[in-house]
Design a protein around this motif. Structure first.
Motif, PDB file in Angstrom:
ATOM      1  N   THR A  74       0.841  -1.212   0.000  1.00 46.67           N
ATOM      2  CA  THR A  74       0.000   0.000   0.000  1.00 46.67           C
ATOM      3  C   THR A  74       0.869   1.253   0.000  1.00 46.67           C
ATOM      4  O   THR A  74       0.473   2.290   0.517  1.00 46.67           O
ATOM      5  CB  THR A  74      -0.939   0.016   1.225  1.00 46.67           C
ATOM      6  OG1 THR A  74      -0.145  -0.027   2.431  1.00 46.67           O
ATOM      7  CG2 THR A  74      -1.896  -1.155   1.213  1.00 46.67           C
ATOM      8  N   THR A  79      -2.433   2.564  -6.614  1.00 46.27           N
ATOM      9  CA  THR A  79      -3.738   3.185  -6.833  1.00 46.27           C
ATOM     10  C   THR A  79      -4.850   2.260  -6.348  1.00 46.27           C
ATOM     11  O   THR A  79      -4.605   1.097  -5.996  1.00 46.27           O
ATOM     12  CB  THR A  79      -3.939   3.480  -8.320  1.00 46.27           C
ATOM     13  OG1 THR A  79      -3.956   2.228  -9.036  1.00 46.27           O
ATOM     14  CG2 THR A  79      -2.816   4.359  -8.866  1.00 46.27           C
ATOM     15  N   GLN A  80      -6.053   2.757  -6.357  1.00 47.37           N
ATOM     16  CA  GLN A  80      -7.198   1.927  -5.985  1.00 47.37           C
ATOM     17  C   GLN A  80      -7.313   0.730  -6.915  1.00 47.37           C
ATOM     18  O   GLN A  80      -7.638  -0.379  -6.479  1.00 47.37           O
ATOM     19  CB  GLN A  80      -8.486   2.769  -6.038  1.00 47.37           C
ATOM     20  CG  GLN A  80      -8.583   3.860  -4.992  1.00 47.37           C
ATOM     21  CD  GLN A  80      -8.860   3.313  -3.597  1.00 47.37           C
ATOM     22  OE1 GLN A  80      -9.134   2.116  -3.419  1.00 47.37           O
ATOM     23  NE2 GLN A  80      -8.790   4.178  -2.595  1.00 47.37           N
ATOM     24  N   ASP A  81      -7.044   0.960  -8.217  1.00 41.79           N
ATOM     25  CA  ASP A  81      -7.132  -0.132  -9.181  1.00 41.79           C
ATOM     26  C   ASP A  81      -6.074  -1.195  -8.909  1.00 41.79           C
ATOM     27  O   ASP A  81      -6.348  -2.402  -8.965  1.00 41.79           O
ATOM     28  CB  ASP A  81      -6.964   0.424 -10.601  1.00 41.79           C
ATOM     29  CG  ASP A  81      -7.060  -0.673 -11.649  1.00 41.79           C
ATOM     30  OD1 ASP A  81      -8.137  -1.281 -11.779  1.00 41.79           O
ATOM     31  OD2 ASP A  81      -6.037  -0.938 -12.324  1.00 41.79           O
ATOM     32  N   PHE A  83      -4.594  -1.837  -6.022  1.00 37.59           N
ATOM     33  CA  PHE A  83      -4.933  -2.548  -4.786  1.00 37.59           C
ATOM     34  C   PHE A  83      -6.076  -3.531  -5.034  1.00 37.59           C
ATOM     35  O   PHE A  83      -6.074  -4.644  -4.484  1.00 37.59           O
ATOM     36  CB  PHE A  83      -5.337  -1.554  -3.697  1.00 37.59           C
ATOM     37  CG  PHE A  83      -5.590  -2.196  -2.363  1.00 37.59           C
ATOM     38  CD1 PHE A  83      -4.541  -2.552  -1.524  1.00 37.59           C
ATOM     39  CD2 PHE A  83      -6.891  -2.467  -1.950  1.00 37.59           C
ATOM     40  CE1 PHE A  83      -4.778  -3.163  -0.301  1.00 37.59           C
ATOM     41  CE2 PHE A  83      -7.139  -3.073  -0.724  1.00 37.59           C
ATOM     42  CZ  PHE A  83      -6.080  -3.419   0.097  1.00 37.59           C
ATOM     43  N   SER A  84      -7.040  -3.140  -5.858  1.00 37.35           N
ATOM     44  CA  SER A  84      -8.165  -4.035  -6.167  1.00 37.35           C
ATOM     45  C   SER A  84      -7.679  -5.300  -6.861  1.00 37.35           C
ATOM     46  O   SER A  84      -8.193  -6.404  -6.596  1.00 37.35           O
ATOM     47  CB  SER A  84      -9.191  -3.316  -7.046  1.00 37.35           C
ATOM     48  OG  SER A  84      -9.786  -2.246  -6.347  1.00 37.35           O
ATOM     49  N   ARG A  87      -6.140  -7.502  -4.229  1.00 34.90           N
ATOM     50  CA  ARG A  87      -7.216  -8.093  -3.427  1.00 34.90           C
ATOM     51  C   ARG A  87      -7.921  -9.210  -4.199  1.00 34.90           C
ATOM     52  O   ARG A  87      -8.279 -10.245  -3.621  1.00 34.90           O
ATOM     53  CB  ARG A  87      -8.204  -6.995  -3.036  1.00 34.90           C
ATOM     54  CG  ARG A  87      -9.305  -7.446  -2.076  1.00 34.90           C
ATOM     55  CD  ARG A  87     -10.177  -6.255  -1.735  1.00 34.90           C
ATOM     56  NE  ARG A  87     -10.725  -5.653  -2.954  1.00 34.90           N
ATOM     57  CZ  ARG A  87     -11.167  -4.401  -3.033  1.00 34.90           C
ATOM     58  NH1 ARG A  87     -11.136  -3.618  -1.976  1.00 34.90           N
ATOM     59  NH2 ARG A  87     -11.645  -3.937  -4.172  1.00 34.90           N
ATOM     60  N   GLN A 142      -9.782  -1.953   2.257  1.00 41.88           N
ATOM     61  CA  GLN A 142      -9.652  -0.702   1.511  1.00 41.88           C
ATOM     62  C   GLN A 142      -8.233  -0.171   1.674  1.00 41.88           C
ATOM     63  O   GLN A 142      -7.546  -0.451   2.659  1.00 41.88           O
ATOM     64  CB  GLN A 142     -10.659   0.335   2.028  1.00 41.88           C
ATOM     65  CG  GLN A 142     -12.114  -0.082   1.902  1.00 41.88           C
ATOM     66  CD  GLN A 142     -12.567  -0.245   0.463  1.00 41.88           C
ATOM     67  OE1 GLN A 142     -12.075   0.458  -0.432  1.00 41.88           O
ATOM     68  NE2 GLN A 142     -13.491  -1.173   0.224  1.00 41.88           N
ATOM     69  N   VAL A 143      -7.786   0.610   0.701  1.00 35.95           N
ATOM     70  CA  VAL A 143      -6.461   1.203   0.762  1.00 35.95           C
ATOM     71  C   VAL A 143      -6.590   2.707   0.855  1.00 35.95           C
ATOM     72  O   VAL A 143      -7.425   3.323   0.188  1.00 35.95           O
ATOM     73  CB  VAL A 143      -5.609   0.819  -0.471  1.00 35.95           C
ATOM     74  CG1 VAL A 143      -6.260   1.309  -1.752  1.00 35.95           C
ATOM     75  CG2 VAL A 143      -4.195   1.368  -0.337  1.00 35.95           C
ATOM     76  N   LEU A 145      -4.702   6.089   0.043  1.00 34.73           N
ATOM     77  CA  LEU A 145      -3.569   6.575  -0.748  1.00 34.73           C
ATOM     78  C   LEU A 145      -2.577   7.293   0.151  1.00 34.73           C
ATOM     79  O   LEU A 145      -2.967   8.080   1.029  1.00 34.73           O
ATOM     80  CB  LEU A 145      -4.075   7.508  -1.852  1.00 34.73           C
ATOM     81  CG  LEU A 145      -5.046   6.874  -2.861  1.00 34.73           C
ATOM     82  CD1 LEU A 145      -5.456   7.893  -3.919  1.00 34.73           C
ATOM     83  CD2 LEU A 145      -4.435   5.644  -3.517  1.00 34.73           C
TER      84      LEU A 145
END
Length: 249
Positions: A74, A79-81, A83-84, A87, A142-143, A145
């Motif tokens: 993290t 990015t959120q993408d 990290f997704s 996951r 969730q991450v 930033l």
């Protein structure tokens, strides 16, 4: 053996002149038997399974009882993408696993930690003994930033020292740690020390990187710990989604 002992007891009666020691001296040494086939631990386990009716049935994954820890990156640049996708890899692996619902040496227990230059424990081994609950917890990760830098060696040392502090016992128990890395590592004495800490703790790591990391591969080779893949680590075929390349020892 009982018959032999009984004969020795009656020999003095049948022939009083023969002493027991004389009987032992007159006995001829038998022929030396042929050496049996040796087998390693895996072959021995397989041999026992082949002869045990209760071992037959659907093949479980993992084959051996396993304590499995996932370590998600993290750090800055994740990015959120990104990290997704990490996951989703965890979820795909967990979907294929038999999750242990007790301390019985069977199936897998799962822990999840996140890291940058600090490490946060998200899920402990003892937290979820129901597969559906574990899956929900992973989906809800969730991450935030951050501008914090990546320190893979810090995460590796933490996992070796803390995450696997309380694990199930058992002769066949496996300890596996999966590390996600979003950027190449830098050479440092701390990285080599962290690799050796995992080895000393009996933990088999699998590194999933989003890009080629020659420094990480070189460090593993310098430590003479070899390269394998996820199927060899878990003992079953767990296909990984695109986007992460495995490096393990």
């Amino acid at each position: 053996m009982n018959v032999f002992v009984s004969l020795l007891e009656f020999l003095p009666v049948l022939s009083p002149d023969i002493e027991i020691d004389e009987v032992h001296r007159r006995m001829e040494k038998g022929y030396k038997g042929s050496r049996g086939d040796s087998m390693d631990q895996c072959a021995l386990v397989q041999s026992i399974k082949d002869k045990c009716p209760c071992c037959y049935g659907p093949l479980e994954c993992p084959v051996f009882p396993t304590e499995l820890a996932f370590t998600l990156d993290t750090s800055e640049g994740v990015t959120q993408d990104t990290f997704s996708r990490m996951r989703d890899v965890v979820l795909k692996i967990v979907d294929d696993l038999t999750i242990a619902e007790s301390n019985c040496p069977r199936g897998a227990r799962v822990a999840v930690v996140t890291y940058n230059n600090e490490v946060t424990t998200e899920i402990r081994f003892a937290d979820s003994k129901k597969k559906s609950v574990l899956q929900d917890k992973i989906k809800n990760l969730q991450v935030a930033l951050t501008s914090k830098q990546q320190s893979l060696e810090t995460a590796m040392s933490f996992v070796a020292r803390n995450t696997f502090k309380r694990v199930r016992n058992g002769f066949l128990m496996r300890k596996v740690a999966v590390f996600f890395s979003n950027k190449p590592t830098r050479e440092s004495p701390q990285l080599r020390e962290a690799v050796l800490k995992l080895s000393d703790a009996g933990i088999t790591p699998l590194f999933l990187t989003s890009q080629e990391d020659r420094q990480l591969v070189n460090t593993l080779q310098v430590c003479a710990l070899g390269i394998s893949d996820s199927e060899k680590v878990l003992g079953c075929n767990c296909t990984l989604p695109d986007g992460f390349a495995p490096h393990s020892f």
